[in-house]
Write an enzyme that holds these catalytic residues in place. Sequence first.
Site, short mmCIF file in Angstrom:
data_model
loop_
_atom_site.label_atom_id
_atom_site.label_comp_id
_atom_site.label_asym_id
_atom_site.label_seq_id
_atom_site.Cartn_x
_atom_site.Cartn_y
_atom_site.Cartn_z
CB SER A 76 -88.37 -28.89 -18.73
OG SER A 76 -88.49 -29.75 -17.64
CG ASP A 79 -91.58 -24.60 -12.85
OD1 ASP A 79 -91.89 -25.68 -12.31
OD2 ASP A 79 -90.94 -24.52 -13.91
CG HIS A 122 -92.53 -27.46 -15.62
ND1 HIS A 122 -91.31 -26.82 -15.46
CD2 HIS A 122 -92.28 -28.54 -16.41
CE1 HIS A 122 -90.36 -27.48 -16.12
NE2 HIS A 122 -90.93 -28.52 -16.72
#
Length: 333
Positions: free
Chosen positions: A127, A280, A309
């Site tokens: 991320s 995601d 995610h």
Amino acid sequence: MGEQTFEIPAFEPQCGGAINLNLAYRVYGELSSTKDNLIVVPTHYGGRSDDVAFLIGEEMALDPRKYCIVVPNLFGNGVSSSPSNTPAPFAGKTFPTLTYYDNVVCQRRMIEAVFGAKQVCLVVGFSMGAMQAYEWATQAPNLVQRFAAICGSARTYEHNQLFLDSVCAALTADSAYRDGTYTSPPTRGLEAFSVAYAAWFASQQFYSEQIYRTVGFERMQDVVDLAKSVFMAQDANDLLAMAATWRAGDPSANPVYNGDFEKAIRSIAARGLVMPCVSDLYFRVSDNKREVALLNNAELAPIQSDFGHLAGAGLDPSAVMFINGKLSELLAS
């Protein structure tokens, strides 16, 4: 080994001025005599050094018996310098926006001063950590040998910016927030932030098909409670500071590349591994595909998971196995 701190006095961030910063980091393993086994693992949004531990361990690609693994904490996360732990005049809402560029400049100073390494064999992150990996690769093309981006893009695209604006608006709408001058936590705002965030944690299928039951959650509310446990324990201004860093993500937004995004990505000399998750909602495979097309030596390896995610955060065991296998291949290349 616990957290260690590297002091950066009178640092001049991209937004101007000067601030004394403390960069907290954790080290797993030891640097080799030839100083060629260093791996950097930057932290993600709301995460701290312990939260990347699922990537590190004996028999894992990131084996501390073989590598010296350094985990620098993102500014704003409450461990490194943040609104919540910085004295006046930069406490709370007056804490400056520190970009990925600022973060990586400071991380590089720490790596050079503390470890004296002449090369970094891998920078890998999830991320916001993935975005820092891209930043490392563009800032230090002669230093970074490999980079891996897990569920993250090189820059923050517009829909991702809108997501950040929406959750931050939910937080700051709480009257207790008082434009950042609160004396007690804006609990209702933090709760609204957490609930909104939970909707984006994972894919639609993760919820509609109750895939969360496969990892121990009984109902959707348990996933919402997970988000609350993560974010309601954090300082509101810290969350906003990290969101500001995320929102401004762009490895070309600096004097080296002057906004030329393609030039910044094409400058990367490191061997790359880009691992988006197919479900995601923040970082899309299509965005990563365009980025990889600009790279000289990179593999696009999508994670096949309905965890969205969260697939890159260690929650999906099969995704962790896939990520670990691809990192092993990258390090062996």
